[in-house]
Scaffold this motif. Structure first.
Motif, mmCIF file in Angstrom:
data_model
loop_
_atom_site.group_PDB
_atom_site.id
_atom_site.type_symbol
_atom_site.label_atom_id
_atom_site.label_comp_id
_atom_site.label_asym_id
_atom_site.label_seq_id
_atom_site.Cartn_x
_atom_site.Cartn_y
_atom_site.Cartn_z
ATOM 1 N N ASN A 28 0.802 -1.219 0.000
ATOM 2 C CA ASN A 28 0.000 0.000 0.000
ATOM 3 C C ASN A 28 0.840 1.276 0.000
ATOM 4 N N GLU A 29 1.872 1.348 0.813
ATOM 5 C CA GLU A 29 2.689 2.562 0.905
ATOM 6 C C GLU A 29 3.910 2.517 -0.012
ATOM 7 N N ILE A 30 4.205 1.351 -0.538
ATOM 8 C CA ILE A 30 5.409 1.187 -1.362
ATOM 9 C C ILE A 30 5.162 1.583 -2.810
ATOM 10 N N LEU A 31 4.004 1.223 -3.345
ATOM 11 C CA LEU A 31 3.718 1.404 -4.760
ATOM 12 C C LEU A 31 2.827 2.611 -5.001
ATOM 13 N N SER A 32 3.073 3.312 -6.090
ATOM 14 C CA SER A 32 2.259 4.461 -6.473
ATOM 15 C C SER A 32 1.561 4.140 -7.792
ATOM 16 N N VAL A 42 -2.762 1.655 -3.572
ATOM 17 C CA VAL A 42 -2.893 0.344 -4.201
ATOM 18 C C VAL A 42 -4.055 -0.424 -3.587
ATOM 19 N N SER A 43 -4.190 -0.348 -2.266
ATOM 20 C CA SER A 43 -5.240 -1.125 -1.595
ATOM 21 C C SER A 43 -6.636 -0.710 -2.044
ATOM 22 N N LEU A 44 -6.854 0.566 -2.380
ATOM 23 C CA LEU A 44 -8.170 0.993 -2.864
ATOM 24 C C LEU A 44 -8.468 0.375 -4.228
ATOM 25 N N ILE A 45 -7.495 0.408 -5.113
ATOM 26 C CA ILE A 45 -7.690 -0.166 -6.452
ATOM 27 C C ILE A 45 -7.953 -1.664 -6.342
#
Length: 195
Positions: A28-32, A42-45
């Motif tokens: 979640n915090e690593i990928l944009s 990422v978690s929302l998608i």
């Protein structure tokens, strides 16, 4: 584990009755990533993608899901390595054509939405095809939409398109579009749609 999420659908007398979603928050915090060209977690998608599975995308029990054993299967569906199953619901096909036309592709003789044939049981036959550069159905080229939200692998750019809303409509859901801006959350083009 590099799996971003998964969904398990529950049935009651062959009707979808609910389900469970698992999200891997590690990334979640690593990928944009972006959804419809807007930066999102990422978690929302992944949550939206998995929730769409719970709603029934892609329900292999649907009358619109066609595999090679079905009498309505086209003569040849080929992506170069395997035989793909197809979706024949009119709304998903109309959504696919809408995307193709908006991106200057021919829609002549497009009669199917091709489903993923790779990736194992959690991906294969449960998503739109995304990996193969060349797809043909009875000799007709069928461009893939690799950044559609209901493909099996998340990329940097993800789009909710009329293919997704179309398949929901095929399954009996009513989609209420914003009257003032019917395409506000559903897109046919994008900065990185990459057909």
């Amino acid at each position: 584990d590099n799996t971003l999420g998964s969904a398990i659908r529950d049935y009651d007398d062959n009707d979808i009755s609910g389900g469970y979603i698992n999200i891997n928050y590690y990334y979640n915090e690593i990928l944009s990533y972006t959804l419809n060209d807007i930066s999102e977690k990422v978690s929302l998608i992944v949550l939206i993608h998995e929730f769409l599975h719970i709603l029934g995308i892609i329900d292999t029990n649907s009358e619109y899901y066609i595999d090679p054993t079905d009498d309505n299967y086209p003569t040849i569906v080929n992506d170069g390595d395997n035989t793909n199953n197809v979706w024949v619901g009119s709304n998903a096909i109309a959504g696919y054509k809408e995307i193709l036309e908006a991106n200057s592709y021919s829609i002549q003789d497009i009669s199917y939405v091709i489903l993923e044939d790779d990736g194992g049981s959690g991906t294969q036959n449960a998503h739109f095809e995304e990996e193969e550069a060349v797809l043909t159905v009875d000799g007709i080229a069928a461009p893939r939409i690799p950044s559609e939200i209901m493909t099996g692998y998340l990329g940097l750019y993800t789009y909710i398109t009329p293919m997704t809303t179309g398949i929901l409509e095929d399954m009996g859901y009513n989609i209420e579009y914003d009257i003032d801006d019917p395409s506000s959350n559903i897109v046919t083009t994008g900065d990185n749609l990459n057909l």
